[in-house]
Design an enzyme around this catalytic site. Structure first.
Site, mmCIF file in Angstrom:
data_model
loop_
_atom_site.group_PDB
_atom_site.id
_atom_site.type_symbol
_atom_site.label_atom_id
_atom_site.label_comp_id
_atom_site.label_asym_id
_atom_site.label_seq_id
_atom_site.Cartn_x
_atom_site.Cartn_y
_atom_site.Cartn_z
ATOM 1 N N PRO A 153 0.826 -1.215 0.000
ATOM 2 C CG PRO A 153 0.171 -0.782 2.225
ATOM 3 C CD PRO A 153 1.047 -1.682 1.392
ATOM 4 C CD1 TRP A 154 -2.463 4.046 -0.674
ATOM 5 C CD2 TRP A 154 -1.813 5.478 0.906
ATOM 6 N NE1 TRP A 154 -3.548 4.291 0.132
ATOM 7 C CE2 TRP A 154 -3.179 5.180 1.112
ATOM 8 C CE3 TRP A 154 -1.186 6.360 1.795
ATOM 9 C CZ2 TRP A 154 -3.921 5.732 2.149
ATOM 10 C CZ3 TRP A 154 -1.929 6.903 2.830
ATOM 11 C CH2 TRP A 154 -3.282 6.581 2.997
ATOM 12 C CE LYS A 187 -0.497 -3.327 -7.309
ATOM 13 N NZ LYS A 187 -0.333 -1.867 -7.190
ATOM 14 C CD GLU A 195 0.699 -8.595 8.165
ATOM 15 O OE1 GLU A 195 -0.120 -8.376 9.073
ATOM 16 O OE2 GLU A 195 1.657 -9.372 8.304
ATOM 17 C CB CYS A 226 -3.119 -0.855 9.323
ATOM 18 S SG CYS A 226 -1.383 -1.207 9.512
ATOM 19 C CD GLU A 276 -15.384 13.182 -2.985
ATOM 20 O OE1 GLU A 276 -16.063 12.183 -3.286
ATOM 21 O OE2 GLU A 276 -14.889 13.966 -3.822
ATOM 22 C CD GLU A 315 -8.479 0.639 8.404
ATOM 23 O OE1 GLU A 315 -8.815 0.166 7.311
ATOM 24 O OE2 GLU A 315 -7.382 0.420 8.927
HETATM 25 P P1 NAD Z 1 -5.706 -1.042 -1.128
HETATM 26 O O1 NAD Z 1 -6.150 -2.378 -0.699
HETATM 27 O O2 NAD Z 1 -6.640 -0.220 -1.902
HETATM 28 O O3 NAD Z 1 -4.383 -1.148 -1.994
HETATM 29 C C1 NAD Z 1 -3.259 -1.876 -1.538
HETATM 30 C C2 NAD Z 1 -2.530 -2.410 -2.740
HETATM 31 O O4 NAD Z 1 -3.357 -3.362 -3.397
HETATM 32 C C3 NAD Z 1 -2.170 -1.362 -3.780
HETATM 33 O O5 NAD Z 1 -0.893 -1.666 -4.290
HETATM 34 C C4 NAD Z 1 -3.231 -1.573 -4.839
HETATM 35 O O6 NAD Z 1 -2.846 -1.180 -6.129
HETATM 36 C C5 NAD Z 1 -3.391 -3.081 -4.789
HETATM 37 N N1 NAD Z 1 -4.626 -3.601 -5.365
HETATM 38 C C6 NAD Z 1 -5.837 -3.009 -5.449
HETATM 39 N N2 NAD Z 1 -6.714 -3.840 -6.060
HETATM 40 C C7 NAD Z 1 -6.043 -4.986 -6.357
HETATM 41 C C8 NAD Z 1 -6.399 -6.217 -6.986
HETATM 42 N N3 NAD Z 1 -7.619 -6.462 -7.425
HETATM 43 N N4 NAD Z 1 -5.450 -7.161 -7.120
HETATM 44 C C9 NAD Z 1 -4.204 -6.952 -6.649
HETATM 45 N N5 NAD Z 1 -3.806 -5.817 -6.081
HETATM 46 C C10 NAD Z 1 -4.711 -4.831 -5.920
HETATM 47 O O7 NAD Z 1 -5.241 -0.344 0.211
HETATM 48 P P2 NAD Z 1 -4.616 1.099 0.382
HETATM 49 O O8 NAD Z 1 -5.714 2.082 0.171
HETATM 50 O O9 NAD Z 1 -3.384 1.238 -0.439
HETATM 51 O O10 NAD Z 1 -4.174 1.055 1.921
HETATM 52 C C11 NAD Z 1 -5.086 1.290 2.932
HETATM 53 C C12 NAD Z 1 -5.504 0.021 3.633
HETATM 54 O O11 NAD Z 1 -4.375 -0.763 3.956
HETATM 55 C C13 NAD Z 1 -6.188 0.280 4.952
HETATM 56 O O12 NAD Z 1 -7.320 -0.544 5.087
HETATM 57 C C14 NAD Z 1 -5.153 -0.088 5.988
HETATM 58 O O13 NAD Z 1 -5.637 -0.444 7.219
HETATM 59 C C15 NAD Z 1 -4.426 -1.168 5.316
HETATM 60 N N6 NAD Z 1 -3.075 -1.293 5.834
HETATM 61 C C16 NAD Z 1 -2.776 -2.376 6.592
HETATM 62 C C17 NAD Z 1 -1.514 -2.540 7.130
HETATM 63 C C18 NAD Z 1 -1.171 -3.747 7.960
HETATM 64 O O14 NAD Z 1 -0.019 -4.056 8.101
HETATM 65 N N7 NAD Z 1 -2.120 -4.454 8.504
HETATM 66 C C19 NAD Z 1 -0.519 -1.595 6.852
HETATM 67 C C20 NAD Z 1 -0.839 -0.505 6.071
HETATM 68 C C21 NAD Z 1 -2.136 -0.373 5.552
#
Ligand code: NAD
Length: 504
Positions: A171-172, A196, A271, A307, A356, A407
């Site tokens: 994630p970012w 990725k 995670e 998170c 939003e 969340e």
């Molecule tokens: P997201 O799930 O939207 O994206 C995470 C990653 O998944 C990105 O690289 C995205 O491009 C990719 N992705 C999206 N759709 C996909 C698909 N269909 N197939 C494969 N990859 C795909 O999450 P986000 O908005 O980047 O991050 C926020 C979320 O992450 C929050 O819910 C947060 O709690 C969680 N988070 C968890 C932890 C942890 O360690 N538990 C750490 C950081 C963030």
């Protein structure tokens, strides 16, 4: 106040990002690109190539070849360790540059990017920790089992072997630390990798890839395919050449990955999100300190987009008002602005869609009965061009309200009073999540009772942090599996039983 985002971009020498496949940099096979936008100003910082399904296929095949035929999984422990330690040195040497790139990609204030668990120092520590495991990864030997079911005299032992080709989806919000948390154990165990990064934060992953190239890993061991979930992520998680997917991100995508892994029986580590409680008893060493930690987690740094943030404060009734006063007081210390100004304490919400969503939670909470104590709005003036939200505190929240159950992933803390330990534990566990929890008390027996009763992957007692050697992950819908410490070694290896006949 002038924002320096584009000046920094030029000083850091950021170029359009490319894919790294089979030891070479290349553009997307179909010419696809994505704009990297800084959320503090919504300016386009650069573009990067989007990995198409064909590019992902090439990357996975390269990783497959490197695993099946290359030297990496077969290398002497000492040699593989030396390569990872070279990488640790490179990350440390480029630490400040990496921290600034992280600020450029996701708007995290540079003071936070340099000092906190999300920094390049933490990424280097995670690689160093896992490099240390390399010459200690081993199986077991078992005592003689009498009588052996076949009557033969046998010796049973296990080998611990690398799992294969790993797809890491990141994630970012903490891109550097999470890159390390996935790539370090995968490489340490002898796996090969396709990463990725998030489409909202690919800059540090691109730079870390250059450093990995400099560390001189064998060709094909490490590959990077930037791009969004569709098409890049989907192509990666559904690719039959992938043995394991390790993912950090939202629950929705985590559940999609689990479903997509069914066909190939891929190994999966997830995670996911959290709604972690902090439980503050009236005998806490400092109720004000506990309030500052909880409010600080959601308002400083990435502004609650973490998170593990403790976003639900459960506070014993007798110290509830003192807690609210201290938490509200901290919101006055938050400063937004140029993320490269060392005095800026807090970052912007990552994109307009997320902004939003956060404002939606804030607007709905009072109608559910929550009392707004601080914040609830957005800063104006020049700051209105960025995705900033003022730190927000809601009191008298009931755990059934959506602001307490979902969340938010933004600068929102909810506080609720409790009468006694049993009630605190009941509220803490009344959630679909189970990532983290905090307990503040000077009563050691109570601290351990609560730590035992709370269903969460990490519990902090009068302290809360992440450690490279501690397994990290979630109970319930917060995830599947653990990463960190020996947990990572288990997560990236297979166990093979070897039975040796001793009769002949
Ligand atoms: P997201 O799930 O939207 O994206 C995470 C990653 O998944 C990105 O690289 C995205 O491009 C990719 N992705 C999206 N759709 C996909 C698909 N269909 N197939 C494969 N990859 C795909 O999450 P986000 O908005 O980047 O991050 C926020 C979320 O992450 C929050 O819910 C947060 O709690 C969680 N988070 C968890 C932890 C942890 O360690 N538990 C750490 C950081 C963030």
């Amino acid at each position: 106040m002038a924002m320096t985002v584009l000046t920094e971009r030029d000083q850091l020498g950021v170029k359009p990002g490319r894919l790294y496949v089979d030891g070479s940099w290349c553009d997307s096979s179909d010419g696809g690109t994505w704009e990297q936008v800084n959320p503090a100003t919504n300016e386009v910082v650069t573009t990067f190539a989007v990995g198409s399904a064909a590019d992902v296929d090439r990357a996975v095949r390269a990783a497959r070849r490197a695993f099946d035929e290359g030297p990496w999984p077969r290398m002497h422990a000492k040699d593989r360790k030396a390569i990872l330690q070279r990488l640790v040195g490179l990350i440390s040497d480029h630490g400040e540059e990496l921290n600034r790139l992280q600020t450029l990609e996701n708007g995290m204030p540079v003071a936070f990017s340099s000092m906190a668990v999300v920094s390049s120092a933490m990424a280097a520590a995670i690689f160093d920790h896992h490099a240390g495991w390399i010459d200690k990864i081993c199986g077991e030997t078992f005592p003689t089992y009498e009588p052996s079911p076949t009557g033969a005299d046998v010796q049973v032992m296990t080998f611990r072997e690398p799992l294969g080709v790993v797809a890491a989806v990141i994630p970012w919000n903490a891109p550097m630390m999470l890159f390390a948390q996935k790539v370090a154990p995968a490489l340490a165990t002898g796996c090969t990798v396709v990463v990725k990064p998030s489409e909202y934060a690919a800059l540090t992953s691109l730079r870390l890839t250059e450093l990995i190239e400099e560390a001189d890993l064998p060709t094909g061991v490490f590959n990077l395919v930037p791009g969004p979930g569709d098409p890049t992520g989907e192509a990666l998680i559904t690719h039959p050449g992938v043995d394991k997917v390790t993912f950090t991100g939202s629950r929705a995508v985590g559940s999609r990955i689990l479903a997509a892994s069914g066909d190939g029986i891929k190994r999966v580590t997830l995670e996911l999100g959290g709604k972690s409680p902090s439980i503050v008893f009236d005998d806490a060493a400092s109720v004000e300190g506990a309030a500052m930690v909880a409010m600080g987690m959601v308002s400083m740094g990435v502004s609650g987009q973490g998170c593990v943030c403790q976003t639900r404060s459960l506070v014993q009734r007798s110290v509830y008002d003192a807690f609210l006063e201290a938490a509200a007081g901290l919101t006055g210390m938050v400063t937004f602005g140029d993320p490269f100004d060392p005095a800026t304490t807090s970052g912007a919400i990552i994109n307009r869609r997320q902004l939003e969503r956060v404002m939606g939670f804030i607007e709905r909470a009072p109608s559910e009965g929550a009392r707004l104590v601080a914040g609830g709005d957005r800063p104006g003036g020049e700051l209105a061009q960025g995705n900033f939200v003022n730190p927000t505190l809601f009191a008298d929240v009931d755990n059934s309200m959506s602001v307490a159950r979902d969340e938010v992933f933004g600068p929102v803390l909810v506080a609720m009073p409790f009468e006694d330990e049993d009630e605190a534990i009941r509220i803490a566990n009344d959630t679909q999540y189970g990532l983290g929890a905090g307990v503040y008390t000077t009563n050691i027996a109570r601290a351990f009772r609560v730590a035992r009763a709370v269903r969460a992957g990490t519990v902090g007692i009068n302290e809360y942090t992440l450690m490279p050697n501690a397994p990290f992950g979630g109970y319930k819908t917060s995830g599947l599996g653990r990463e960190g410490g020996w947990g990572s070694i288990e997560a990236f290896t297979e166990t093979k039983s070897v039975i040796v006949g001793l009769s002949g």
